[in-house]
Design an enzyme around this catalytic site. Structure first.
Site, PDB file in Angstrom:
ATOM      1  N   ASP A 111      -7.216   1.247   6.241  1.00 24.51           N
ATOM      2  CA  ASP A 111      -5.754   1.369   6.170  1.00 24.51           C
ATOM      3  C   ASP A 111      -5.255   2.587   6.956  1.00 24.51           C
ATOM      4  OD1 ASP A 111      -3.130   1.140   5.335  1.00 24.51           O
ATOM      5  OD2 ASP A 111      -3.630   0.876   3.226  1.00 24.51           O
ATOM      6  N   GLY A 161       0.128  -4.740  11.333  1.00 25.38           N
ATOM      7  CA  GLY A 161       0.339  -5.584  12.505  1.00 25.38           C
ATOM      8  C   GLY A 161       0.786  -4.819  13.737  1.00 25.38           C
ATOM      9  N   ASP A 182       3.830  -4.129   3.300  1.00 26.42           N
ATOM     10  CA  ASP A 182       3.294  -4.571   2.003  1.00 26.42           C
ATOM     11  C   ASP A 182       4.132  -5.672   1.350  1.00 26.42           C
ATOM     12  OD1 ASP A 182       1.518  -2.594   2.468  1.00 26.42           O
ATOM     13  OD2 ASP A 182       1.867  -1.513   0.599  1.00 26.42           O
TER      14      ASP A 182
HETATM   15  C1  GLA Z   1      -1.082   0.404   1.663  1.00 31.35           C
HETATM   16  C2  GLA Z   1      -1.603  -1.023   1.848  1.00 31.35           C
HETATM   17  C3  GLA Z   1      -1.676  -1.692   0.492  1.00 31.35           C
HETATM   18  C4  GLA Z   1      -2.612  -0.905  -0.422  1.00 31.35           C
HETATM   19  C5  GLA Z   1      -2.149   0.548  -0.524  1.00 31.35           C
HETATM   20  C6  GLA Z   1      -3.171   1.428  -1.224  1.00 31.35           C
HETATM   21  O1  GLA Z   1       0.227   0.430   1.203  1.00 31.35           O
HETATM   22  O2  GLA Z   1      -0.796  -1.745   2.725  1.00 31.35           O
HETATM   23  O3  GLA Z   1      -2.147  -3.021   0.617  1.00 31.35           O
HETATM   24  O4  GLA Z   1      -3.919  -0.959   0.099  1.00 31.35           O
HETATM   25  O5  GLA Z   1      -1.927   1.118   0.763  1.00 31.35           O
HETATM   26  O6  GLA Z   1      -2.789   2.766  -1.296  1.00 31.35           O
END
Ligand code: GLA
Length: 361
Positions: A111, A161, A182
């Protein structure tokens, strides 16, 4: 993450694994149990990242999940910190990848988060193109590190993306890549994300998938129709189906959605073709997907708001490349039906008709 978020513990992961078996989800095809963020503790003097108190022994947890015939997913990022501000992998990529492999991890979600201020904005201020190159290089680095471990570890890119991840992620070992920000447990969020997938169908295929984010089925205040439509459309999109709800406490009707074999079979069709939005009639959208052996899946979705609670909708088979009446199976009622041009389909708000045509004409 969609249900537990930062509260998730070793116990929750074990209980979820137990429930995946007990509910029949494992037999329906669910494989990975993913922890997501907040398992991380601190790095010691030799750079080894330890788990925190919520996850006392990651190797033992992996052994437990494997003993259930399932696989374990973990989470990190290319910056100094994860999105929840726990330590991430910057400068420790090979070391972390090796540790995951030693633990028996099978899946990594990586991430972006603090890599943006830590590296992109610091090393290339006001230069978007250079920032994107740094981002791609960081994902490539972890892709190589995972490969070097010799253990097959599914590589899930999470950078929302940016820079059209679908164009470059497969080449650096990415098996799936988030396509948006998200997801949230409300129809507006689910529908917005769905709409953003319409142009991405050509990038999905076996081993490399668009990821419109984990499922919210069973979460928040989604209606049964919304849960059904969400699951149907993620299946049509050939999206990874990652349940994001409280498995040990899910209602029977939610379990029935998540384990609908016919719908999962659409999702898992070996051709791996992501559905295309063929046309819409007002707020009713028609999506279609070709399946192995010449079969076809069609989804008719009433995306209309509560104000228009039902839409009499007339089908246009020619737009779907079909000629004359078609025998189809309604994948939510399990009943055989005939699709004709003059069929009048009433769909409640946010509900869906999902059918499979075995022998399209
Ligand atoms: C981001 C990701 C989520 C999740 C959180 C965890 O927001 O996009 O899917 O993994 O981090 O902190």
């Amino acid at each position: 993450w969609n249900y537990f978020a930062e509260r998730v513990t070793d116990k929750d992961i074990r209980a979820s694994a137990d429930q995946i078996v007990a509910s029949g989800m494992r037999d329906a095809g669910y494989i990975y149990v993913n922890i997501d963020d907040t398992w991380e503790g601190e790095r010691d003097a030799s750079g080894v990242l330890h788990t925190n108190a919520k996850f006392p022994d990651m190797k033992a947890l992996a052994d437990y999940v494997h003993s259930k015939g399932l696989k374990l997913g973990i989470y990190s990022g290319p910056g100094t910190r994860t999105c929840a501000k726990y330590p991430a992998s910057l400068g420790h990529e090979e070391q972390d990848a090796k540790m995951y492999a030693d633990w028996g991890i099978d899946y990594l979600k990586y991430d972006l988060c603090s890599f943006i201020p830590d590296v992109m904005e610091k090393q290339a201020p006001n230069d978007k193109a250079a920032q994107m190159r740094l981002m791609v290089a960081a994902y490539e680095k972890m892709g190589k590190a995972l490969k070097a471990t010799g253990r097959p570890i599914v590589y899930s890119l999470c950078q929302y993306g940016w820079d059209s991840a679908w164009e470059w992620a497969p080449a650096l070992g990415g098996n799936l890549w988030r396509t948006t920000g998200d997801i949230e447990a409300r129809w507006g969020s689910i529908y917005d994300i769905l709409s953003e997938q319409a142009g991405l169908w050509s990038y999905a295929g076996p081993g490399h998938w668009n990821d419109p984010d984990m499922l919210e089925v069973g979460n928040g205040k989604l209606t049964l129709a919304e849960n059904r439509s969400h699951f149907s459309m993620w299946a049509m999109l050939a999206a990874p189906l990652l349940a994001g709800n409280d498995l040990p406490n899910m209602k029977p009707e939610i379990k029935d959605i998540l384990t609908n074999r016919d719908v999962i079979a659409i999702n898992q069709d070996p051709l791996g073709h992501q559905a295309r939005r063929i046309y819409n009639s007002g707020e009713v959208e028609v999506w279609a997907r070709d399946l192995k052996g010449g079969a076809k899946a069609i989804a008719i979705l009433n995306a209309g708001s509560d104000v228009y609670s039902t839409h009499p909708f007339h089908l246009d088979l020619a737009k779907l490349g079909l000629h004359g009446p078609q025998k189809a199976k309604d994948l939510w009622t399990g009943k055989e039906m005939e699709l004709t041009n003059d069929i009048s389909i009433e769909l409640a708000s946010h509900d869906i008709l999902l059918v499979r045509i075995a022998n399209p004409k």
